[in-house]
Design an enzyme around this catalytic site. Structure first.
Site, PDB file in Angstrom:
ATOM      1  N   ARG A 159     -19.558   2.241  -5.039  1.00 14.62           N
ATOM      2  CA  ARG A 159     -18.400   1.894  -3.890  1.00 14.62           C
ATOM      3  C   ARG A 159     -17.760   0.516  -4.172  1.00 14.62           C
ATOM      4  NH1 ARG A 159     -19.879   0.269   1.002  1.00 14.62           N
ATOM      5  NH2 ARG A 159     -21.627   2.232   1.071  1.00 14.62           N
ATOM      6  N   TYR A 165       8.392   2.833   1.797  1.00  9.39           N
ATOM      7  CA  TYR A 165       7.704   3.928   1.620  1.00  9.39           C
ATOM      8  C   TYR A 165       7.521   4.747   2.661  1.00  9.39           C
ATOM      9  CZ  TYR A 165       4.481   7.500  -0.600  1.00  9.39           C
ATOM     10  OH  TYR A 165       4.101   8.563  -0.991  1.00  9.39           O
ATOM     11  N   ASP A 220       5.561  -4.460  -2.309  1.00 14.61           N
ATOM     12  CA  ASP A 220       5.200  -3.306  -3.079  1.00 14.61           C
ATOM     13  C   ASP A 220       6.133  -3.175  -4.228  1.00 14.61           C
ATOM     14  OD1 ASP A 220       5.157  -0.700  -3.917  1.00 14.61           O
ATOM     15  OD2 ASP A 220       4.997   0.100  -1.934  1.00 14.61           O
TER      16      ASP A 220
END
Ligand SMILES: *Cc1c(COP(=O)(O)O)cnc(C)c1O
Length: 404
Positions: free
Chosen positions: A62, A115, A187
């Site tokens: 992880r 988005y 982004d």
């Protein structure tokens, strides 16, 4: 004498070579997929030093994984960043980055055309945490400057945007944000590091959905953030605890996809320009949105901050939604799917893909016609794509258009 080993290396070459050497084993020329949840240590002191971060190594999947780390190294090099970290999806990259820095009472400024998922975070989840979200009209630089000046923790931008490919001036926005002491997140999914490096303009954090152009083959989900170590380390810490970790197989597929990123984009961008010009001259097309077109409102800014205008365009059709419904199934070389940035051309109405969550009134307010088609240009031969469009238009004009 000039040291040739320290010369400038182009992003295209980095896409092929960067971030891999350290992760190859047994003389293999490729990075292996390390499918191991944990790593074993005989020396307890060494184990401890790795676990507390004093020595390099891996402990648990992880947190880190060699294949995933190679992907991060390649991203870091491509964006010219000090550090990079990765996520299971692009949305995980966005939500984890925001959650790392925002707390109740903070304010964030962004724009209307982010988005769809990002917009949901702004409209649904952040307000629930008592975080004030101000969304400005996309491309309205004065309005963003005015709102940033009032004070905010983060200015969150996306350029070009989805689906009408609007452009925001990064250098200008960074200047406003610095004066207000705000961090700037961008982004960069649509542009990719081949076409645009926001860090060059003083942006603090670059965010990617690796699912799109970076991977390019529509077979792996992933996300990444790149920026200064001080920021990326905090985001990594948040992610390693909260668990939106990239899968090693996805990292492998993304690494492989990225080797051809520059070639795929070159073809897509060249085709996009020609297709935009073709569509603009077609009698059944109402409006064409592509930053490479000289009459696009963001053309001059795009020319300044992008190396190519990108592989995404959109257009609205005369005859409304009914025309779109008839037209799209007639395309042979296009997947009708909620995706973009793949080697195959991908099409879809904005009302079914990026803005499916909005009402027709909301879409109208955002300047998104119901008949808007998002067209993500693949790597097929340009002429074949134009012929495909030409055929679909011809078939369409044979049947009378019903009002949609
Ligand atoms: C697809 C996309 C995202 C979200 O990425 P996922 O990998 O689907 O979570 C974020 N930003 C942009 C611009 C996108 O196109």
């Amino acid at each position: 004498m000039r040291n040739l080993r320290e010369r400038y290396v182009h992003p295209s070459t980095k896409a092929v070579w960067a971030g891999e050497k350290e992760y190859r084993v047994h003389g293999a020329t490729q990075v292996p997929v390390v499918h191991s949840v944990a790593y074993t240590y005989d020396d307890l002191d060494h184990w401890y030093e790795v676990a507390v971060g004093n020595e390099k190594g891996h402990i648990y999947g992880r947190n880190t994984n060699p294949t995933v780390e190679s992907f991060e190294q390649k991203m870091k090099e491509l964006e010219g960043a000090e550090a990079a970290t990765s996520f299971s999806t692009g949305m995980a990259a966005i939500s984890n980055s925001l959650s790392t820095f925002l707390k109740p009472g903070d304010r964030i400024v962004s724009m209307n055309d982010t988005y769809g998922g990002t917009n949901k975070i702004f409209s649904e989840f952040l307000p629930r945490l008592n975080i004030d979200v101000t969304l400005c009209e996309t491309g309205n630089h004065e309005e963003i400057e005015k709102e940033v000046k009032k004070g905010c923790k983060i200015l969150y931008l996306e350029t070009p945007t989805n689906p009408t490919v609007k452009i925001t001036d990064l250098a200008r926005m960074v200047k406003a944000a610095k004066e207000a002491g705000a961090l700037v997140f961008v982004d960069n999914t649509f542009a990719t590091p081949i076409n645009q490096n926001p860090l060059d303009y003083g942006v603090d954090l670059v965010i990617h959905s690796a699912t799109k152009f970076l991977g390019g083959h529509a077979d792996a989900l992933g996300g990444a953030v790149c920026g200064r170590s001080e920021l990326v380390e905090k985001i990594f810490h948040y992610r390693e605890i909260n668990g939106a970790t990239m899968d090693p197989m996805a990292a492998y597929l993304l690494l492989r996809g990225m080797k051809t990123l520059h070639l795929r984009l070159k073809q897509s961008c060249d085709s996009a320009m020609k297709i935009a010009e073709y569509l603009q001259s077609h009698e059944l097309v109402d409006q064409v949105f592509y930053p490479g077109l000289p009459d696009h409102p963001g053309h001059d800014i795009a020319k300044k901050q992008m190396r190519q205008f990108g592989g995404m365009l959109s257009f609205s059709m005369k005859g409304g939604l009914e025309a779109v419904r008839d037209f799209l199934p007639k395309l042979e070389f296009a997947n009708r799917a909620a995706n973009l940035g793949a080697v195959e051309t991908t099409v879809g109405p904005a009302r079914t893909t990026s803005h499916v969550e909005n009402t027709p009134e909301e879409r109208a307010a955002l300047g998104i016609p119901e008949s808007l088609v998002r067209y993500s240009v693949g790597i097929e031969e340009t002429e074949d794509l134009i012929n495909d469009l030409e055929y679909a238009f011809a078939e369409l004009s044979k049947t009378p258009i019903t009002k949609g």
